[in-house]
Design an enzyme around this catalytic site. Structure first.
Site, mmCIF file in Angstrom:
data_model
loop_
_atom_site.group_PDB
_atom_site.id
_atom_site.type_symbol
_atom_site.label_atom_id
_atom_site.label_comp_id
_atom_site.label_asym_id
_atom_site.label_seq_id
_atom_site.Cartn_x
_atom_site.Cartn_y
_atom_site.Cartn_z
ATOM 1 N N SER A 403 -4.709 -7.186 -3.366
ATOM 2 C CA SER A 403 -5.455 -8.394 -3.726
ATOM 3 C C SER A 403 -6.949 -8.250 -3.459
ATOM 4 O O SER A 403 -7.779 -8.640 -4.282
ATOM 5 C CB SER A 403 -4.899 -9.605 -2.979
ATOM 6 O OG SER A 403 -3.643 -9.966 -3.519
ATOM 7 N N ASN A 530 3.552 -9.058 -8.488
ATOM 8 C CA ASN A 530 4.023 -9.021 -7.109
ATOM 9 C C ASN A 530 2.960 -8.818 -6.037
ATOM 10 O O ASN A 530 3.240 -9.025 -4.871
ATOM 11 C CB ASN A 530 5.063 -7.910 -6.949
ATOM 12 C CG ASN A 530 6.253 -8.117 -7.840
ATOM 13 O OD1 ASN A 530 6.957 -9.108 -7.741
ATOM 14 N ND2 ASN A 530 6.460 -7.183 -8.749
ATOM 15 N N TYR A 531 1.770 -8.363 -6.418
ATOM 16 C CA TYR A 531 0.791 -8.000 -5.393
ATOM 17 C C TYR A 531 -0.540 -8.732 -5.478
ATOM 18 O O TYR A 531 -1.275 -8.771 -4.502
ATOM 19 C CB TYR A 531 0.531 -6.490 -5.437
ATOM 20 C CG TYR A 531 1.688 -5.698 -4.921
ATOM 21 C CD1 TYR A 531 1.927 -5.616 -3.562
ATOM 22 C CD2 TYR A 531 2.558 -5.061 -5.785
ATOM 23 C CE1 TYR A 531 3.003 -4.909 -3.065
ATOM 24 C CE2 TYR A 531 3.648 -4.350 -5.302
ATOM 25 C CZ TYR A 531 3.860 -4.271 -3.940
ATOM 26 O OH TYR A 531 4.926 -3.584 -3.459
ATOM 27 N N LEU A 532 -0.871 -9.232 -6.650
ATOM 28 C CA LEU A 532 -2.197 -9.825 -6.801
ATOM 29 C C LEU A 532 -2.138 -11.334 -6.625
ATOM 30 O O LEU A 532 -1.454 -12.019 -7.392
ATOM 31 C CB LEU A 532 -2.759 -9.473 -8.179
ATOM 32 C CG LEU A 532 -2.849 -7.966 -8.419
ATOM 33 C CD1 LEU A 532 -3.304 -7.674 -9.835
ATOM 34 C CD2 LEU A 532 -3.802 -7.328 -7.415
#
Length: 573
Positions: A403, A530-532
DNA sequence: AGTTAGACTTAGTAAAACAGTA
DNA sequence: TACTGTTTTACTAAGTCTAACT
């Protein structure tokens, strides 16, 4: 509200109610799962041959044979492990007579069956519009009836309401269990979870559920035990649901808390590189890798049960090479190992001298197949992280670094003067930087080369069109100079506009080409989903006037509804 | 401290749906 | 309208991590 900083006005679904620790819902009602359609025996004229002779198989043996026949074109039906596992499990389904006749897989001829299935799928493609429509409507009916549940006060979409059909297991990579029979799941295998005061789903006629329970400390609706690894599978809610959205939000809030203390943690592990205790040094080096390279934690796996893949804590000596000097850089570590899904991680990284020296120490007197961090595992590491920050685990570093990278890259790459397509290219590049960090790869699309060529010819055509338009503009200008009347002036204006329009179209195509080329082997979806932290993207869209639809498609907008609702243009991760 | 079951997130690929074009 | 290339969705495997147990 204090936490989200949103003020009192927000009464969004995902935060209307707080449950006591561990309670996930008060009311849950659903219709149960949809089972795989029963096996339909092959028509009489479709033959199976053994040792050159026609052989009629029992229904059970035939069903399993069709699984193999359907995969015949796949490379893995030629792999020894696949064939061995398949044959072993197939024989279990045979009658004793069949068992005594069929003793060698290589004498089995599935080609006729395979041809039949190919013809079937061809016929499916050739179906009339009406027939296709009918199937579509049937699917919609199924979705409407079984695809939703009621959790507390909301009707929620279920992610996977269909039970996985039987078939042959194909793990990813070099999986020791490939080819094994994935058995058919029956109602008697199924555990139903719902609330006591709900209408309990009925099992199919003549059947019973394994169990009906009322556990509101879990989020799943249905579960069963799968026979390949003996693990439990679940039916759960869609990402758009309150219960998933809230969890997702929480995840990013934890990562933001890490942001506040990451400097301290980094100083700490650098100190620990000097520790007297080997265990502490290993922990500190591993954490450095997890932080710097966004490696996964790396739990132990049971040998022979799964493909041989590793993460940080399970790295072996054979997975790294130390170069005191490489290509003009000092202290380079070369990583080469298979990670999750057997995706290769290959990277040459210059590291600090202390890390390098520690690695040399860890590798002393070890065999290639020995653990690099022999005093460490994920449980030890996570316990330590828990002490550094509440809720901190290894995976939080991946979320945090992903992120923060997106946010930095967006700042760096976005050019205020760019038009929308160019800004979107910048976004994709920022997204790509994250995907590279997290090693999210994909197989290059089969049609990649061709599609690049097509795009190039489009660009060439557009260039010619532009040249023509410019010529026309030039002559119109000359014409206007001579004539000096309204009509020719107007003509110049419209030609000017035409040139501009074509220039823009050309630019768009060129941007598209660049984007696609750079994306050949990189999968953006996984990090995006899933990650940002979606609020970063939402804020960026607001700031630059980019419609959110350009960044998130419908499903993604549903999943990230909480963020779209919450984030303003000044949002900082 | 080690082991395992359970619950949940993360992952790439194949199939289906869609959109643009001949 | 049929075809083709692209995007979206479906699918399900493979991870992470916690908690219970020994």
């Amino acid at each position: 509200h204090l936490e989200c900083g949103f003020g009192g006005a927000c009464l969004a679904v995902w935060e209307e109610e707080r449950y006591p620790e561990g309670i996930k819902w008060k009311f849950l009602e659903h219709k149960g799962p949809v089972f795989a359609p029963p096996y339909e025996p092959l028509p009489e004229n479709v033959k199976f041959y053994y040792d050159g002779k026609v052989m009629k198989l029992s229904t059970k043996a035939e069903e399993v044979a069709t699984f193999f026949a359907k995969m015949l074109d796949h490379e893995y039906t030629t792999k020894e492990i696949f064939r061995k596992n398949f044959f072993k499990d197939w024989r279990k389904e045979m009658t004793s007579e069949e068992k005594s006749t069929i003793t060698s897989l290589s004498k089995c001829d599935f080609t006729h069956m395979s041809q039949y299935f190919k013809a079937q799928s061809e016929a499916r493609k050739q179906m009339s519009k009406e027939e296709k429509q009918k199937i579509k409507e049937e699917n919609e009916r199924l979705l409407k009836e079984y695809g939703y549940c009621v959790m507390d006060n909301h009707k929620e979409r279920i992610a996977n309401f269909k039970i996985e059909p039987p078939g042959l297991f194909r793990g990813r990579g070099n999986h020791p269990k490939m080819g094994m029979l994935k058995r058919r799941i029956m109602p008697e295998d199924i555990i139903i979870n719902c609330s006591k005061d709900s209408k309990i789903p009925a099992p199919p006629p003549g059947h019973k559920w394994k169990e009906v329970r009322h556990d509101n400390k879990v989020t799943w609706l249905v579960s069963w035990t799968e026979n390949i690894q003996g693990s439990i599978k679940y039916i759960m809610l869609n990402p758009s649901s309150r219960i998933k959205g809230e969890k997702d939000w929480q995840k990013y809030e934890t990562a933001r808390r890490l942001k506040k203390c990451v400097d301290k943690i980094r100083n700490q592990y650098r100190e620990d590189w000097k520790s007297k205790e080997m265990k502490v040094r290993q922990r500190a080096v591993a954490l450095y890798f997890i932080d710097k390279l966004a490696l996964r934690a790396g739990n132990e796996k049971e040998e022979g049960e799964t493909a041989d893949t590793v993460g940080c804590c399970s790295l072996r000596v054979e997975h790294i090479k130390l170069h005191p000097e490489l290509d003009g850089q000092e202290y380079v570590v070369e990583f080469d190992f298979l990670g999750k899904d057997s995706i290769r991680y290959y990277n040459k990284v210059p590291v600090e001298k202390r890390v390098f020296k520690n690695l040399q120490l860890f590798m002393e007197n070890k065999q290639p197949e020995d653990d690099l961090f022999d005093r460490l595992n994920t449980s030890i590491l996570n316990k330590h992280l828990q002490d550094l920050m509440e809720g901190l685990t290894a995976k939080v570093f991946r979320t945090y670094n992903a992120s923060i990278t997106l946010q930095q890259q967006l700042k760096e790459l976005t050019n205020p003067d760019d038009n929308i397509p160019a800004k979107i290219l910048s976004y994709n590049r920022a997204n790509r930087a994250v995907a590279i960090l997290c090693n999210h790869q994909r197989a290059p699309p089969k049609t990649f080369e061709k599609s690049m060529m097509n795009l190039q010819s489009k660009i060439d055509a557009k260039k010619e069109q532009l040249a023509d338009a410019r010529r026309e503009l030039k002559s119109a200008k000359a014409d206007a100079k001579v004539r000096r009347d309204e009509k020719s002036k107007k003509s110049v204006e419209s030609k000017k506009k035409a040139v501009q329009r074509i220039e823009e179209q050309l630019m768009k195509l060129e941007v598209q080409a660049t984007d696609r080329e750079e994306n050949k082997q990189i999968a953006l979806g996984t990090s995006k989903l899933n990650y940002l932290d979606p609020r970063i993207s939402v804020a960026w869209c607001k700031k630059w006037g980019i419609p959110i639809e350009k960044i998130y498609n419908k499903t993604q907008r549903e999943k990230f509804a909480w963020a779209i609702d919450m984030a303003e243009e000044d949002y900082e991760f």
